[in-house]
Design an enzyme around this catalytic site. Structure first.
Site, PDB file in Angstrom:
ATOM      1  N   LYS A 117      -4.928   5.055 -20.092  1.00 24.15           N
ATOM      2  CA  LYS A 117      -5.077   5.456 -21.483  1.00 24.15           C
ATOM      3  C   LYS A 117      -3.839   5.055 -22.304  1.00 24.15           C
ATOM      4  CE  LYS A 117      -8.942   7.389 -20.074  1.00 24.15           C
ATOM      5  NZ  LYS A 117      -8.880   7.312 -18.608  1.00 24.15           N
ATOM      6  N   ARG A 141       0.822  -1.205   0.000  1.00 23.41           N
ATOM      7  CA  ARG A 141       0.000   0.000   0.000  1.00 23.41           C
ATOM      8  C   ARG A 141       0.860   1.261   0.000  1.00 23.41           C
ATOM      9  NH1 ARG A 141      -1.937   2.719   4.339  1.00 23.41           N
ATOM     10  NH2 ARG A 141      -1.779   0.943   5.747  1.00 23.41           N
ATOM     11  N   ASP A 177      -2.394  17.802 -16.466  1.00 20.53           N
ATOM     12  CA  ASP A 177      -2.805  16.450 -16.822  1.00 20.53           C
ATOM     13  C   ASP A 177      -2.316  16.202 -18.247  1.00 20.53           C
ATOM     14  OD1 ASP A 177      -4.114  14.140 -17.687  1.00 20.53           O
ATOM     15  OD2 ASP A 177      -5.900  14.546 -16.503  1.00 20.53           O
ATOM     16  N   TYR A 179     -11.577  16.970 -18.397  1.00 22.98           N
ATOM     17  CA  TYR A 179     -12.379  15.752 -18.292  1.00 22.98           C
ATOM     18  C   TYR A 179     -13.533  15.959 -17.307  1.00 22.98           C
ATOM     19  CZ  TYR A 179     -13.488  11.068 -16.508  1.00 22.98           C
ATOM     20  OH  TYR A 179     -14.122   9.945 -16.071  1.00 22.98           O
TER      21      TYR A 179
END
Length: 397
Positions: free
Chosen positions: A212, A62, A187, A115
């Protein structure tokens, strides 16, 4: 020459070797998948030093994992950054970045062309925690300057923007931000580090939805943040540890496979998209088209300056609006109707009813999401076949 951070190596070489040297135990040439939750300590003192952050090492997946580490170092090297942090999704990367930098009472100035999920995070979710956002037209540099207040602690943008593919002058925005001691987050999902490297243009932090183009095959969800060593350390030891947005080691491994062919794929995506855009530009049923590679695109010259090529994303408006758009996407056969981009296959969608559906009508209009807008993520198929599919679907509209 080094394969750790990629100094003095070319992009393609870093894509294949960055962040990894075959381990001494097995000599494995391919990066191993460390599919484990935890790691054995040498002794109690060793464990104590790790938990006290007095010594680097593995504690719990984690927080960190050797497979993640290769992926993080490789993307950081490709972006020209100091360090990276892999996350469970692109949205996790954006959320973690913001929560590491800001606190209640702070304000974000953001491009309105982003987005839909990010827009919703900034407009609806973050205000619950006392963080507000001003949305502006990112193409006018004075808009960034005018939006600054004493509470502004972050500039956020996409370039190209989703889905209008507007190109933001990153260097100009960074100059304004840094003159006011404000960090810039970009981004870079649509471009990938192959087409542009925002950090070299003045940005402070880059985020990606690795789902992506970095992954490239539509098989894995993940994200990554790239920035300074100090910022990544803070993000890892605070929000990453406490919230737990870690991804599976298998997904990191799959993203590493994607990086190995990134430049080859991005060139083919760009080449195919250019030809599809030129065909659409001449089609009588196309009202308008946005693709930075077209000379008619208002920011074509800026795109040439900031990017190596123009990418695989196209948006256009079809005559007949909402119903015509639905009919078009209902009649494609080769293109896939789904909510993703950056796949090896060609994808098509109607943003107003899907990716930006959660926005109110006024917000959609503000973000440039019109009812006739169609978004295509051009894939790696033979371009003649992509055009033939769009042609037969157009004939049924």
């Amino acid at each position: 020459m080094t394969t750790d951070q990629g100094e003095d190596l070319g992009f393609d070489t870093i894509s294949l070797h960055g962040g990894y040297t075959p381990d001494e135990t097995t000599g494995s040439r391919a990066v191993p998948i460390y599919q484990t939750t935890s790691y054995v300590f040498d002794d109690a003192d060793h464990a104590a030093r790790l938990f006290a952050l007095e010594e680097a090492g593995n504690i719990y997946t984690r927080i960190g994992n050797p497979t993640h580490a290769v992926f993080e170092k490789r993307v950081a090297a490709l972006e020209g950054g100091e360090a990276g942090l892999a996350t469970s999704s692109g949205m996790a990367a954006i959320h973690l970045t913001i929560m590491t930098l800001l606190e209640a009472g702070d304000e974000i100035v953001a491009s309105k062309y982003i987005y839909g999920g990010t827009y919703n995070l900034l407009s609806t979710t973050l205000p619950k925690y006392g963080i507000e956002t001003k949305f502006i037209d990112p193409d006018e540099l004075e808009s960034w300057e005018e939006a600054i207040s004493e509470d502004t602690k972050l500039f956020f943008l996409e370039s190209p923007g989703n889905p209008l593919l507007n190109i933001v002058d990153i260097e100009g925005v960074a100059e304004i931000a840094h003159a006011n001691d404000i960090p810039v987050v970009v981004d870079n999902t649509f471009n990938t580090p192959y087409l542009s490297q925002p950090l070299k243009l003045g940005a402070d932090i880059v985020v990606h939805s690795a789902t992506k183009y970095i992954g490239g095959h539509g098989s894995s969800i993940g994200g990554i943040i790239v920035g300074s060593e100090d910022f990544i350390f803070k993000a890892r030891t605070e929000g990453y540890r406490d919230i737990g947005p870690a991804l599976s080691p298998v997904n990191s491994w799959l993203f590493i496979q994607g990086l190995e062919t990134l430049s080859l794929r991005m060139e083919r995506h760009s080449e195919n998209a250019q030809q599809v855009a030129e065909w659409l530009e001449e089609h009588p049923k196309v009202e308008w088209i946005c693709y930075p590679g077209l000379e008619r695109h208002v920011q074509h010259e800026l795109a040439k300056k900031q990017q190596k090529n123009f990418g695989g994303m196209i948006t256009f408006g079809i005559q007949g609006g909402f119903e015509a758009g639905k009919k078009l996407i209902n009649n494609v056969e080769l293109c896939s109707l789904l909510a993703n981009v950056g796949d090896t296959r060609t994808l098509i969608i109607h943003p107003a009813s899907t990716t930006h559906e959660q926005l109110e009508a006024e917000e959609q209009e503000e973000a440039g999401i019109t009812e006739d807008l169609i978004r295509i993520s051009v894939g790696l198929e033979n371009v003649e076949d992509i055009i033939a599919d769009l042609k037969q679907a157009m004939e049924k509209v």
